[in-house]
Design an enzyme around this catalytic site. Structure first.
Site, PDB file in Angstrom:
ATOM      1  N   GLU A 317       0.781  -1.232   0.000  1.00  0.00           N
ATOM      2  CA  GLU A 317       0.000   0.000   0.000  1.00  0.00           C
ATOM      3  C   GLU A 317       0.815   1.284   0.000  1.00  0.00           C
ATOM      4  OE1 GLU A 317      -3.340   0.102  -0.381  1.00  0.00           O
ATOM      5  OE2 GLU A 317      -3.141  -2.053  -0.677  1.00  0.00           O
ATOM      6  N   SER A 595     -33.416 -27.374 -24.938  1.00  0.00           N
ATOM      7  CA  SER A 595     -34.523 -26.995 -25.830  1.00  0.00           C
ATOM      8  C   SER A 595     -35.363 -25.848 -25.302  1.00  0.00           C
ATOM      9  CB  SER A 595     -35.423 -28.207 -26.091  1.00  0.00           C
ATOM     10  OG  SER A 595     -34.747 -29.140 -26.915  1.00  0.00           O
TER      11      SER A 595
END
Length: 931
Positions: A317, A595
């Site tokens: 950081e 389907s």
């Protein structure tokens, strides 16, 4: 008095032969015969009356100076410079230069006392600016050159200590000759007189010999100098004013900002998720559904955090934390530039800034919040030591998995304490800070590993870790523990879906976990219970026998997109037998739609003006261009004859639908899918097999497709969050997607009519989904190749829902076989249809029955069936018998677009109502042919 050769004294001198020997040398400045008087000598400024005689005349007594002549000494022809001494010297001594501009010179009167003092000092000079006309303009630069030359002569004399007349026979210093001729002026003189290097030359100021404009600036680029003076002053005043205002604003904010003590940091609040309000009530929310963000945090002093862990956080950081101030000017400037120019949002934050933001401020990205963050960071840096700030930061930051602070993170990921974390473990945990949810190794191992390597590389470069660490692999953390805050597995999936939806709309995970939000969902509590009971009731034996069996169910309100029920799976986390599951079966798992996708091809065909009564060949197998072979289900043997679209939909005939999709254009099928609700980022290749649903989709997207048909062609994006109120009571989000008509209502009505036959026609594949009490419903089954997945999607006018089933990851090695009650394979018309019916019957209990709008039978009828061979007769009948008419009408009505009897029209309004079977195959033998 001109100095142009007309002076009587000069003519007398020339006739007497006493003209000075110096001609055209340094003593003759080419200025039109005018000169500048030298107040020290009374003669002309320049070197004509000083250096000229020294160079050319024989040595002898020096000529009388101007001072001598002023004292009354007689002047001879040899003493007088007849070229320049043409001015009243006494008058010139009484004037001096007061002001000079580019175009004029202003003189002032000199008193006798001043003139005597200047003469005694030998340093005064009265400048008379001669006038010269060049190309119609007045120029004074030659006089300026003469003045400069006189000054240089004076400086040379002063350097030698001579202030009086030269010694007899002495030669005066002569400037170096740089031009042709004995008296050629030096380069500096030419520059002063307006040459190429001078003020008026092409290379000097003003360029090209141009005099500066009135009011033109003398500094800066040309475009700036040529701007009007008022504009330049206005711009400069605006810039300085803005800087002063900014500094004053920062000063005000700085003075008004108080740094709270660490103990005053805001208390975390748990966010609560509610059911939607009960139907027919006016209350804002329903019962509580779940809680988010039970804070898991234990503060520890910095001494109880391993150095390796501290270094890992610094590397991830703010690697220069101990050597830089509380803010990073470069980072702030870069972030502001990117944000203003529309790039990706950046923070540009140091560890001190991050702590100020997380502890004291909100997460909003505004300029005012950023300014407060900067001021707080500066004050924190002045008030506390670096070690103290790092300790505050490590005890406040969120590391994911509900862990706040380094001690909770150490236990959540490695079941240890912060003091015992190694450099390798620390790099994993530190890498999470940037995005705790996304970089969790259990969820996204590849991005997490990349981030680990970045952190380790910085640690090695700073000397905080051995070089060999970069060659290792990140240590795997513990599996994510089951969240005890969830009241059930299904509620856990709802909670996670709520969080995903909120984060997609800009609400951060930190706000959700700590912000005390009140989140109202669209989930109907009664229908949610119905979903759970439907799945568990139908599949209780199957789940016990097949642990990796997975089922999803989602229900949506047509026309609004409100999600009414959500069954994300039967397991969230890890069970007692070691089975583990976190993936949502509705919104995260991608399953072949089989389907159920034929409904999309049906809608595309109807939009291409094909009538439902159009007939198509239905062979057992068909080979399409590109050697693409399509067959019906293995249980369907033989040619099925010719079928219209209603019959082909009811029986889910592949050899009708796949050629149909190819004939109308596969691209049209894909476009229709996106219109109906399949997201644009879903991969749908342009291939004929798309109609068979071979491409994986999310179940919630298929639910949206069928909801669009139920709403008469109106699409609304499904959403689960209805409203979010923050801890202060402000509404910060409202889920209200825009509804849009995407297909004509007539097309939706015709598609619904065909889909009704799937449930009502005795030959349909979804007869097990027929609802109680004869309630009208439409739907479609789906079974993928080799039973990789099974579906049933259907709807009434009030609710649209889909059920999907698969095993494991839904791969070709994890098939729906061996399931109790469906050992050979699960079809969409079996378990999925039964679950759908159980849910819909319960979800619609107490809701009045509704009917769909009648079909429009839009488009043109395409009769692809060959005409029957006529029977030979001896005499054609002039009047057909009623029996023959009934037979022919029953066989061929609706295929050629001819006239129909009223009774036949009434029959066709009832899907599956004794339509004739054109194939030689007897009715009642249809199974689910891949559908």
């Amino acid at each position: 008095m001109g100095g142009n050769g007309t002076d009587p004294r000069r003519r007398a001198d020339r006739l007497a032969g006493d003209e000075p020997a110096v001609r055209g040398g340094r003593g003759r400045e080419r200025t039109g015969g005018r000169g500048v008087p030298d107040r020290r000598s009374g003669g002309m400024a320049g070197v004509g009356d000083r250096s000229g005689p020294d160079l050319d005349r024989p040595s002898g007594p020096p000529l009388p100076t101007g001072r001598d002549r002023a004292a009354g000494a007689p002047r001879t022809s040899a003493e007088v410079n007849t070229i320049y001494d043409t001015v009243d010297q006494a008058a010139l001594r009484r004037v001096d230069v007061s002001e000079r501009t580019a175009d004029a010179t202003v003189y002032r009167k000199v008193t006798a006392e001043q003139a005597g003092r200047d003469a005694a000092a030998g340093a005064g000079m009265t400048e008379v600016t001669p006038v010269r006309r060049v190309a119609g303009r007045r120029r004074d630069r030659p006089t300026q050159a003469t003045e400069r030359m006189a000054l240089r002569v004076g400086e040379l004399e002063a350097a030698e200590g001579r202030t009086g007349p030269p010694r007899p026979g002495a030669r005066r210093p002569t400037p170096a000759r740089t031009g042709p001729g004995r008296g050629a002026p030096a380069r500096s003189s030419r520059a002063a007189m307006g040459g190429p290097d001078g003020p008026g030359g092409p290379e000097g100021p003003g360029g090209g010999g141009r005099s500066p404009r009135p009011g033109e600036g003398r500094r800066g680029p040309k475009w700036w100098r040529r701007r009007p003076r008022w504009l330049r002053r206005l711009v400069l005043a605006g810039v300085f004013s803005s800087i002063l205002l900014f500094v004053a604003g920062v000063a005000v904010v700085y003075a008004a900002t108080r740094v709270p003590l660490p103990g005053e940091v805001k208390t975390d609040q748990t966010s609560i998720i509610f059911y939607g309000p009960p139907a027919g009530t006016n209350q804002g929310t329903g019962d509580e559904l779940a809680r988010i963000g039970t804070v898991n945090r234990t503060d520890v002093p910095l001494a109880q955090v391993s150095k390796e862990m501290q270094h890992a956080v610094l590397a991830a950081e703010d690697k220069n934390f101990y050597s830089e101030p509380g803010i990073s000017p470069k980072g702030i400037a870069r972030a502001l530039y990117v944000n203003v120019t529309g790039g990706d949002l950046q923070g540009g934050s140091t560890i001190t800034q991050q702590y100020a933001k997380n502890a004291y401020l909100s997460q909003e990205r505004t300029f005012s919040r950023k300014m407060r963050e900067i001021v707080l960071a500066v004050k924190l840096d002045r008030k506390y030591s670096k070690d103290q700030i790092l300790e505050f930061y490590l005890n406040t930051i969120y590391f994911g998995r509900g862990a706040y602070g380094i001690e909770a993170a150490a236990k959540a990921y490695y079941n240890t304490s912060a003091a015992n974390l190694t450099a390798s473990q620390g790099a994993v945990i530190a890498g999470l800070i940037r995005s705790p949810n996304y970089l969790d190794p259990a969820k996204n191992p590849v991005p997490a590993a990349n981030r680990w390597h970045d952190v380790v590389a910085t640690m090695v470069a700073k000397g905080w870790a051995p070089a060999g660490l970069a060659q290792e692999t990140p240590p795997p953390p513990l599996a994510k523990a089951e969240d005890a805050a969830a009241s059930s597995d299904q509620v856990a999936y709802i909670r996670e879906q709520v969080k995903r939806e909120l984060m997609a709309h800009g609400i951060t995970e930190d706000q959700i976990n700590r912000g005390g939000l009140r989140i109202t969902t669209t989930i109907d509590k009664g229908r949610q219970i119905a979903a759970f009971q439907a799945v568990s009731g139908v599949l209780s034996q199957a789940y016990a026998a097949v642990p990796d069996l997975r089922t999803g169910l989602s229900a949506v309100e047509p026309g609004t997109g409100r999600i009414l029920a959500w069954y994300g799976g039967s397991l969230y986390g890890k069970d007692a037998q070691g089975h583990e599951q976190y993936q949502d079966n509705v919104s995260q798992a991608e399953v072949q739609s089989a389907s159920t996708f034929k409904t999309i091809t049906l809608v595309a065909a109807l939009q291409k003006n094909i009538n439902l009564k159009s007939t198509f060949a239905a062979p057992a197998k068909i080979t399409l261009p590109g050697d693409y072979v399509v067959g019906n289900d293995e249980g369907e043997a033989g040619d099925l004859g010719y079928k219209d679209l209603i019959e082909a939909t009811a029986a889910s005939i592949n050899t009708v639908y796949v050629p149909l999709g190819q004939n109308i254009g596969v691209q049209n099928v894909v476009s229709t899918a996106h219109l109906l609700g399949i997201p644009d980022n879903t991969a749908l290749p342009i291939e004929a097999g798309i109609t068979l649903g071979k491409d994986p989709v999310h179940a919630i997207d298929m639910t949206s497709v069928y909801a669009t048909l139920a709403a008469g062609g109106v699409r609304a994006k499904p959403h689960m969050v209805d409203k979010v109120v923050d801890g202060t009571g402000q509404v910060i989000y409202s889920g209200n997607p825009e509804a849009k008509q995407v297909i004509p209502t007539t097309v939706a009505r015709d598609a619904t009519y065909a889909l009704q036959s799937v449930i009502t026609d005795p030959t349909g594949t979804g007869t097990k989904a027929r609802l109680a009490g004869g309630r009208e419903a439409a739907g479609k089954t789906g079974t993928s190749t080799d039973f990789r997945s099974a579906w049933f999607c259907g709807y009434t006018k009030e609710v649209s829902s889909c059920v999907d089933m698969f095993r494991g990851g839904g791969t070709d090695k994890e098939l729906l076989k061996g399931i109790p009650g469906a050992e050979k394979g699960v079809y969409g018309g079996t378990y999925p249809a039964r679950i759908w019916k159980a849910f819909m019957d319960a979800a619609l209990q107490g809701v009045p029955k509704s009917k769909f709008d009648p079909p429009a039978f839009g488009g043109l009828v395409q009769d692809n069936e060959p005409a029957p061979t006529p029977t030979p007769t001896d005499t054609p009948s002039t009047a057909p018998t009623s029996g023959l008419t009934d037979l022919l009408g029953g066989l061929f009505s609706g295929n050629g677009g001819g006239q129909q009897q009223p009774q036949q029209q009434e029959q066709q309004q009832q899907p599956g109502a004794n339509r004739p079977n054109r194939s030689s195959k007897p009715p009642g033998l249809f199974t689910d042919p891949l559908g």
